[in-house]
Scaffold this motif. Structure first.
Motif, PDB file in Angstrom:
ATOM      1  N   ASN A  21       0.830  -1.202   0.000  1.00 27.35           N
ATOM      2  CA  ASN A  21       0.000   0.000   0.000  1.00 27.35           C
ATOM      3  C   ASN A  21       0.869   1.258   0.000  1.00 27.35           C
ATOM      4  OD1 ASN A  21      -2.859  -1.219   0.619  1.00 27.35           O
ATOM      5  ND2 ASN A  21      -1.442  -2.191   2.064  1.00 27.35           N
ATOM      6  N   VAL A  22       0.396   2.247  -0.765  1.00 23.35           N
ATOM      7  CA  VAL A  22       1.063   3.549  -0.816  1.00 23.35           C
ATOM      8  C   VAL A  22       0.041   4.621  -0.461  1.00 23.35           C
ATOM      9  CG1 VAL A  22       2.288   5.233  -2.240  1.00 23.35           C
ATOM     10  CG2 VAL A  22       2.658   2.784  -2.605  1.00 23.35           C
ATOM     11  N   SER A  23       0.392   5.449   0.506  1.00 24.89           N
ATOM     12  CA  SER A  23      -0.469   6.562   0.907  1.00 24.89           C
ATOM     13  C   SER A  23       0.181   7.869   0.476  1.00 24.89           C
ATOM     14  CB  SER A  23      -0.677   6.552   2.424  1.00 24.89           C
ATOM     15  OG  SER A  23      -1.445   7.669   2.831  1.00 24.89           O
ATOM     16  N   LEU A  24      -0.565   8.663  -0.292  1.00 26.01           N
ATOM     17  CA  LEU A  24      -0.043   9.923  -0.815  1.00 26.01           C
ATOM     18  C   LEU A  24      -0.842  11.101  -0.268  1.00 26.01           C
ATOM     19  CD1 LEU A  24       0.340   8.858  -4.560  1.00 26.01           C
ATOM     20  CD2 LEU A  24       2.128   8.874  -2.810  1.00 26.01           C
ATOM     21  N   PHE A  25      -0.301  12.283  -0.448  1.00 28.00           N
ATOM     22  CA  PHE A  25      -1.033  13.498  -0.111  1.00 28.00           C
ATOM     23  C   PHE A  25      -2.052  13.770  -1.217  1.00 28.00           C
ATOM     24  CE2 PHE A  25       3.215  13.882   1.730  1.00 28.00           C
ATOM     25  CZ  PHE A  25       2.910  14.132   3.057  1.00 28.00           C
ATOM     26  N   SER A  26      -3.139  14.434  -0.875  1.00 24.13           N
ATOM     27  CA  SER A  26      -4.157  14.709  -1.890  1.00 24.13           C
ATOM     28  C   SER A  26      -3.767  15.891  -2.781  1.00 24.13           C
ATOM     29  CB  SER A  26      -5.506  14.991  -1.227  1.00 24.13           C
ATOM     30  OG  SER A  26      -5.427  16.145  -0.409  1.00 24.13           O
ATOM     31  N   THR A  67      -3.962  10.584 -11.377  1.00 22.90           N
ATOM     32  CA  THR A  67      -4.821   9.568 -10.769  1.00 22.90           C
ATOM     33  C   THR A  67      -3.991   8.363 -10.336  1.00 22.90           C
ATOM     34  OG1 THR A  67      -5.283   8.466 -12.870  1.00 22.90           O
ATOM     35  CG2 THR A  67      -6.729  10.297 -12.241  1.00 22.90           C
ATOM     36  N   SER A  68      -4.566   7.586  -9.416  1.00 24.15           N
ATOM     37  CA  SER A  68      -3.887   6.367  -8.979  1.00 24.15           C
ATOM     38  C   SER A  68      -3.748   5.384 -10.139  1.00 24.15           C
ATOM     39  CB  SER A  68      -4.658   5.729  -7.820  1.00 24.15           C
ATOM     40  OG  SER A  68      -6.000   5.452  -8.197  1.00 24.15           O
ATOM     41  N   ALA A  69      -4.707   5.409 -11.081  1.00 23.96           N
ATOM     42  CA  ALA A  69      -4.624   4.529 -12.250  1.00 23.96           C
ATOM     43  C   ALA A  69      -3.406   4.877 -13.103  1.00 23.96           C
ATOM     44  CB  ALA A  69      -5.904   4.639 -13.076  1.00 23.96           C
ATOM     45  N   MET A  70      -3.129   6.161 -13.233  1.00 23.12           N
ATOM     46  CA  MET A  70      -1.948   6.587 -13.988  1.00 23.12           C
ATOM     47  C   MET A  70      -0.675   6.103 -13.307  1.00 23.12           C
ATOM     48  SD  MET A  70      -3.293  10.477 -14.755  1.00 23.12           S
ATOM     49  CE  MET A  70      -1.713  11.084 -15.332  1.00 23.12           C
ATOM     50  N   PRO A  84      -4.766   8.624  -2.094  1.00 24.45           N
ATOM     51  CA  PRO A  84      -6.113   8.667  -2.661  1.00 24.45           C
ATOM     52  C   PRO A  84      -6.101   8.385  -4.162  1.00 24.45           C
ATOM     53  CG  PRO A  84      -5.275  10.881  -2.383  1.00 24.45           C
ATOM     54  CD  PRO A  84      -4.240   9.975  -1.795  1.00 24.45           C
ATOM     55  N   GLN A  85      -7.274   8.334  -4.749  1.00 23.02           N
ATOM     56  CA  GLN A  85      -7.369   8.006  -6.165  1.00 23.02           C
ATOM     57  C   GLN A  85      -7.020   9.189  -7.061  1.00 23.02           C
ATOM     58  OE1 GLN A  85     -11.196   6.272  -6.970  1.00 23.02           O
ATOM     59  NE2 GLN A  85     -10.779   4.434  -5.758  1.00 23.02           N
ATOM     60  N   SER A 121       2.197  20.277   1.541  1.00 27.22           N
ATOM     61  CA  SER A 121       1.382  19.109   1.204  1.00 27.22           C
ATOM     62  C   SER A 121       0.112  19.083   2.040  1.00 27.22           C
ATOM     63  CB  SER A 121       2.182  17.820   1.429  1.00 27.22           C
ATOM     64  OG  SER A 121       3.354  17.824   0.635  1.00 27.22           O
ATOM     65  N   LEU A 122      -0.999  18.758   1.379  1.00 28.20           N
ATOM     66  CA  LEU A 122      -2.299  18.732   2.045  1.00 28.20           C
ATOM     67  C   LEU A 122      -2.893  17.334   2.025  1.00 28.20           C
ATOM     68  CD1 LEU A 122      -3.966  21.939   0.511  1.00 28.20           C
ATOM     69  CD2 LEU A 122      -2.442  21.775   2.487  1.00 28.20           C
ATOM     70  N   LEU A 123      -3.673  17.038   3.063  1.00 25.67           N
ATOM     71  CA  LEU A 123      -4.445  15.806   3.121  1.00 25.67           C
ATOM     72  C   LEU A 123      -5.877  16.106   2.702  1.00 25.67           C
ATOM     73  CD1 LEU A 123      -3.132  14.491   6.568  1.00 25.67           C
ATOM     74  CD2 LEU A 123      -2.339  13.838   4.278  1.00 25.67           C
ATOM     75  N   ASN A 124      -6.687  15.068   2.595  1.00 22.42           N
ATOM     76  CA  ASN A 124      -8.099  15.271   2.265  1.00 22.42           C
ATOM     77  C   ASN A 124      -8.748  16.209   3.279  1.00 22.42           C
ATOM     78  OD1 ASN A 124      -8.337  13.714  -0.063  1.00 22.42           O
ATOM     79  ND2 ASN A 124      -8.573  11.819   1.116  1.00 22.42           N
TER      80      ASN A 124
END
Length: 293
Positions: A21-26, A67-70, A84-85, A121-124
């Motif tokens: 799992n990878v968690s990124l900033f929004s 996007t996460s798909a990219m 996030p996505q 950097s910001l979160l949701n």
């Protein structure tokens, strides 16, 4: 035990990917792109170094909505989960100019967070805003950044140092100009608009440079600063000069002899050839002096 050892060896050297799992900033605002590290772009990850590196470099070079798909397509690993996505990556300078309502005649020349961080950097659910009362004029200012989260009712403040430039019309050297070169026509110069925090350092019209000389060498493409020039004598003692005497409703033209040398805008003593009277007149150019009554 032998079975487990064989399994671990197989997984380590096969193409079978382990779930991670990878968690990124929004939202990521890039302040110093050359100083970015993994932790600036990747919030948390239990993936391999290779996966993290691919995601890091993609985010570092990308701008806009990612996007996460990219990212998964770039990583080529279907076992990776990215949240996030949707991630937005933007140059911080662009955000700040937009946030502070900069018009086309103003620009941020340089900036740095007081903390030295290369990103904001910001979160949701977090929102970034800025204020700067001094940013309407050129020079160094300090802007206030507010990171708010309405759902959690939190607010964080950061400060950023900004150098604001305004658009100025300047003259640049068309080629290398040696010291003591006299500026008598604009063949030596190129006109261009630049952004500068010190517009008063530069001549905005050719008339401010004409009949001045370069006091130190100027490299090709370098803007000509007024402090790098000085006036030179355009008339010498004993030379004949046209004298224009002006008042509110009359203008009289006579001829005189310069009794001393002088540069443009300098008052010198001149002898009138018709009356032999001596008076002071201001040099206008190499052929003319003026007396204002």
């Amino acid at each position: 035990m032998k079975y487990l050892k064989t399994l671990f060896t197989f997984l380590a050297f096969s193409n079978i990917a382990l779930a991670c799992n990878v968690s990124l900033f929004s939202r990521i605002y890039i302040v110093k792109p050359d100083n970015l590290t993994m932790k600036d772009l990747v919030k948390a990850s239990d993936c391999s170094r290779d996966v993290n590196s691919k995601i890091f470099h993609f985010l570092k070079s990308g701008r806009g909505t990612i996007t996460s798909a990219m990212l998964l397509e770039h990583v080529l690993d279907s076992a990776v989960t990215i949240e996030p996505q949707k991630i937005v990556v933007e140059d911080f300078t662009s955000f700040l100019e937009r946030s502070l309502n900069f018009t086309s005649d103003r620009k941020i020349i340089s900036l740095s967070l007081v903390t030295g961080a290369p990103t904001v950097s910001l979160l949701n659910n977090q929102f970034l805003s800025s204020t700067c009362s001094e940013c309407t004029k050129p020079g160094n200012s300090t802007a206030k950044l507010n990171i708010t989260n309405a759902l959690e009712n939190t607010n964080t403040t950061q400060w950023i140092n900004i150098q604001v430039g305004v658009r100025a019309h300047v003259f640049k050297a068309a080629s290398n100009i040696p010291a003591f070169t006299k500026i008598e026509n604009n063949g030596l110069l190129l006109e261009e608009d630049i952004y500068t925090s010190e517009p008063a350092k530069f001549a905005s019209s050719f008339s401010e440079l004409k009949y001045r000389q370069i006091v130190r060498p100027v490299q090709k493409g370098q803007p000509i600063e007024l402090t790098s020039t000085m006036p030179y004598a355009v008339v010498k003692s004993g030379e004949t000069i046209k004298i224009i005497t002006k008042s509110s409703n009359i203008s009289i033209e006579t001829t005189g002899i310069c009794l001393e040398q002088g540069h443009v805008d300098q008052l010198i003593r001149i002898k009138n050839l018709n009356s032999n009277k001596i008076f002071s007149a201001k040099i206008v150019d190499k052929n003319t002096a003026r007396i204002d009554l």
